[in-house]
Scaffold this motif. Sequence first.
Motif, PDB file in Angstrom:
ATOM      1  N   THR A 288      41.437  43.150  33.839  1.00 36.57           N
ATOM      2  CA  THR A 288      40.669  41.911  33.751  1.00 36.57           C
ATOM      3  C   THR A 288      39.200  42.285  33.582  1.00 36.57           C
ATOM      4  O   THR A 288      38.702  43.191  34.259  1.00 36.57           O
ATOM      5  CB  THR A 288      40.859  41.037  35.005  1.00 36.57           C
ATOM      6  OG1 THR A 288      40.429  41.755  36.159  1.00 36.57           O
ATOM      7  CG2 THR A 288      42.331  40.644  35.164  1.00 36.57           C
ATOM      8  N   TYR A 289      38.506  41.581  32.699  1.00 40.49           N
ATOM      9  CA  TYR A 289      37.138  41.977  32.386  1.00 40.49           C
ATOM     10  C   TYR A 289      36.407  40.835  31.688  1.00 40.49           C
ATOM     11  O   TYR A 289      37.017  39.907  31.147  1.00 40.49           O
ATOM     12  CB  TYR A 289      37.119  43.223  31.492  1.00 40.49           C
ATOM     13  CG  TYR A 289      37.965  43.133  30.244  1.00 40.49           C
ATOM     14  CD1 TYR A 289      37.426  42.709  29.031  1.00 40.49           C
ATOM     15  CD2 TYR A 289      39.316  43.473  30.270  1.00 40.49           C
ATOM     16  CE1 TYR A 289      38.212  42.624  27.892  1.00 40.49           C
ATOM     17  CE2 TYR A 289      40.107  43.399  29.135  1.00 40.49           C
ATOM     18  CZ  TYR A 289      39.549  42.980  27.950  1.00 40.49           C
ATOM     19  OH  TYR A 289      40.333  42.894  26.830  1.00 40.49           O
ATOM     20  N   GLU A 290      35.083  40.933  31.726  1.00 43.88           N
ATOM     21  CA  GLU A 290      34.225  40.033  30.958  1.00 43.88           C
ATOM     22  C   GLU A 290      33.613  40.825  29.810  1.00 43.88           C
ATOM     23  O   GLU A 290      33.171  41.963  29.990  1.00 43.88           O
ATOM     24  CB  GLU A 290      33.115  39.449  31.837  1.00 43.88           C
ATOM     25  CG  GLU A 290      32.211  38.477  31.082  1.00 43.88           C
ATOM     26  CD  GLU A 290      31.109  37.911  31.954  1.00 43.88           C
ATOM     27  OE1 GLU A 290      31.260  36.775  32.425  1.00 43.88           O
ATOM     28  OE2 GLU A 290      30.114  38.641  32.164  1.00 43.88           O
ATOM     29  N   TRP A 291      33.559  40.199  28.645  1.00 48.11           N
ATOM     30  CA  TRP A 291      33.049  40.836  27.422  1.00 48.11           C
ATOM     31  C   TRP A 291      32.044  39.892  26.790  1.00 48.11           C
ATOM     32  O   TRP A 291      32.358  38.730  26.532  1.00 48.11           O
ATOM     33  CB  TRP A 291      34.227  41.094  26.503  1.00 48.11           C
ATOM     34  CG  TRP A 291      33.944  41.474  25.089  1.00 48.11           C
ATOM     35  CD1 TRP A 291      33.013  42.367  24.623  1.00 48.11           C
ATOM     36  CD2 TRP A 291      34.641  40.994  23.927  1.00 48.11           C
ATOM     37  NE1 TRP A 291      33.089  42.473  23.252  1.00 48.11           N
ATOM     38  CE2 TRP A 291      34.077  41.639  22.808  1.00 48.11           C
ATOM     39  CE3 TRP A 291      35.682  40.092  23.739  1.00 48.11           C
ATOM     40  CZ2 TRP A 291      34.526  41.404  21.507  1.00 48.11           C
ATOM     41  CZ3 TRP A 291      36.136  39.859  22.452  1.00 48.11           C
ATOM     42  CH2 TRP A 291      35.568  40.502  21.346  1.00 48.11           C
ATOM     43  N   THR A 292      30.820  40.350  26.603  1.00 47.63           N
ATOM     44  CA  THR A 292      29.791  39.514  26.003  1.00 47.63           C
ATOM     45  C   THR A 292      29.203  40.198  24.771  1.00 47.63           C
ATOM     46  O   THR A 292      29.251  41.430  24.645  1.00 47.63           O
ATOM     47  CB  THR A 292      28.647  39.204  26.993  1.00 47.63           C
ATOM     48  OG1 THR A 292      27.846  40.382  27.170  1.00 47.63           O
ATOM     49  CG2 THR A 292      29.179  38.744  28.344  1.00 47.63           C
TER      50      THR A 292
ATOM     51  N   ARG B  80      36.323  36.068  28.895  1.00 51.03           N
ATOM     52  CA  ARG B  80      36.844  36.619  30.140  1.00 51.03           C
ATOM     53  C   ARG B  80      38.357  36.729  30.042  1.00 51.03           C
ATOM     54  O   ARG B  80      39.026  35.745  29.714  1.00 51.03           O
ATOM     55  CB  ARG B  80      36.477  35.718  31.335  1.00 51.03           C
ATOM     56  CG  ARG B  80      35.036  35.848  31.767  1.00 51.03           C
ATOM     57  CD  ARG B  80      34.779  35.064  33.038  1.00 51.03           C
ATOM     58  NE  ARG B  80      33.720  35.674  33.828  1.00 51.03           N
ATOM     59  CZ  ARG B  80      33.601  35.588  35.145  1.00 51.03           C
ATOM     60  NH1 ARG B  80      34.507  34.917  35.839  1.00 51.03           N
ATOM     61  NH2 ARG B  80      32.617  36.161  35.777  1.00 51.03           N
TER      62      ARG B  80
ATOM     63  N   THR C 238      30.860  34.910  24.919  1.00 47.62           N
ATOM     64  CA  THR C 238      31.240  35.399  26.238  1.00 47.62           C
ATOM     65  C   THR C 238      32.733  35.150  26.399  1.00 47.62           C
ATOM     66  O   THR C 238      33.205  34.033  26.170  1.00 47.62           O
ATOM     67  CB  THR C 238      30.482  34.669  27.361  1.00 47.62           C
ATOM     68  OG1 THR C 238      29.082  34.912  27.214  1.00 47.62           O
ATOM     69  CG2 THR C 238      30.927  35.169  28.726  1.00 47.62           C
TER      70      THR C 238
ATOM     71  N   TYR D  33      42.767  33.674  29.569  1.00 48.60           N
ATOM     72  CA  TYR D  33      41.629  34.039  28.721  1.00 48.60           C
ATOM     73  C   TYR D  33      40.763  32.813  28.516  1.00 48.60           C
ATOM     74  O   TYR D  33      41.255  31.698  28.335  1.00 48.60           O
ATOM     75  CB  TYR D  33      42.113  34.548  27.369  1.00 48.60           C
ATOM     76  CG  TYR D  33      41.036  34.659  26.310  1.00 48.60           C
ATOM     77  CD1 TYR D  33      40.257  35.797  26.199  1.00 48.60           C
ATOM     78  CD2 TYR D  33      40.804  33.609  25.415  1.00 48.60           C
ATOM     79  CE1 TYR D  33      39.261  35.898  25.225  1.00 48.60           C
ATOM     80  CE2 TYR D  33      39.816  33.708  24.438  1.00 48.60           C
ATOM     81  CZ  TYR D  33      39.053  34.848  24.354  1.00 48.60           C
ATOM     82  OH  TYR D  33      38.069  34.941  23.391  1.00 48.60           O
TER      83      TYR D  33
ATOM     84  N   LEU E  27      36.411  42.910  36.105  1.00 45.30           N
ATOM     85  CA  LEU E  27      36.370  41.812  37.081  1.00 45.30           C
ATOM     86  C   LEU E  27      37.187  42.167  38.315  1.00 45.30           C
ATOM     87  O   LEU E  27      38.134  42.938  38.234  1.00 45.30           O
ATOM     88  CB  LEU E  27      36.907  40.521  36.451  1.00 45.30           C
ATOM     89  CG  LEU E  27      36.097  39.970  35.281  1.00 45.30           C
ATOM     90  CD1 LEU E  27      36.789  38.746  34.685  1.00 45.30           C
ATOM     91  CD2 LEU E  27      34.669  39.631  35.722  1.00 45.30           C
TER      92      LEU E  27
ATOM     93  N   LEU F 159      41.283  37.040  32.388  1.00 40.17           N
ATOM     94  CA  LEU F 159      41.542  36.809  33.806  1.00 40.17           C
ATOM     95  C   LEU F 159      42.931  37.253  34.229  1.00 40.17           C
ATOM     96  O   LEU F 159      43.230  37.316  35.427  1.00 40.17           O
ATOM     97  CB  LEU F 159      41.364  35.319  34.123  1.00 40.17           C
ATOM     98  CG  LEU F 159      39.993  34.751  33.734  1.00 40.17           C
ATOM     99  CD1 LEU F 159      39.973  33.239  33.893  1.00 40.17           C
ATOM    100  CD2 LEU F 159      38.896  35.396  34.558  1.00 40.17           C
TER     101      LEU F 159
END
Length: 315
Positions: A259-263, A121, A119, A164, A315, A123
């Motif tokens: 800005t994003y979350e990546w899993t 992020r 996971t 990050y 995000l 930011l």
Amino acid sequence: MTAPKTELTVPGAPASFDVTELAQLPKLGGLFAMGLAGSAGKRPKGAVRLPEVAYQVADVDTTGEAEHLAAYQRLLGEPSSEVLPAGFLHVLAFPLATAVMVRGDFPLPLLGMVHLKNTARVLRPVRLGEALTVRAWAQGARAHRRGVQVDLIAEVLVGRELAYQGVSTYLAKGFTAPDGAAPDGDAPREEWTAPLPTARWKLGSGTGRAYGAVSGDQNPIHTSSLGAKAFGFPRAIAHGMYTAARALAEVGPVRRGDTYEWTVEFFKPVLLPGTVDVAIRYAAEAVSTGTQGFVYEGWRSGKDSRHFRGTVTPL
């Protein structure tokens, strides 16, 4: 040198760790050699206790990373830009996290660790030429039906601003979690049927060597059929982070935003050469709320044999 204890920022982390300042980011080649040499002495013998220490490198100058970034972008399909994508930030910080794993007091062997999921992020956008602070540590030893899983945390800061944060989860088979550490993420796999693909990746036998050249991860299971066979694979396997980063690139910087979350969660490895069908689509919750968010999956072409799944969420 060892600095005074410094409070770290990840929710759920211990209140304070000893912070060891390193002069520069280490090289993965030497770390892998240390890890392989030290793995033999790390056998299951009681509950796992992780060292409460973080490694930190300040003033990491990215000015000289232009050629490296361009090579990464070409290989993964990221558009040319001075903004460092999350996959590149993972590559940048990964050696420091590996340095934690090859410490003498780190109780788990580098050899045989299974990468379960990630996971990350972003930011704040990180741009080529900015000076960074990179830090890494291990936390969260907990039970798994086959042993113990642990999180390796990596952070990148610009000045005092956290830009990050990446969490890589690994499994060490046969080891025992600390008392009271509840199992996490250990549910049985659900039934799954391949969706309609949106892309097909034809990965050549040199894919592992190519990603190893830009990531520094020259683990022989990715770069050599002989090396892979020594670890029980019929031939070389693709880096999990190559597949995840390629999916991230196909979502693209416009759709994922600044800005994003990546899993990503990993299932069966991708054998090289091989063909992977991929589906990237809007997440169900994004459709119902009118927001943006994406899910991606990859599986063996023509089979219901899943390799990975993940999400990309602005995000």
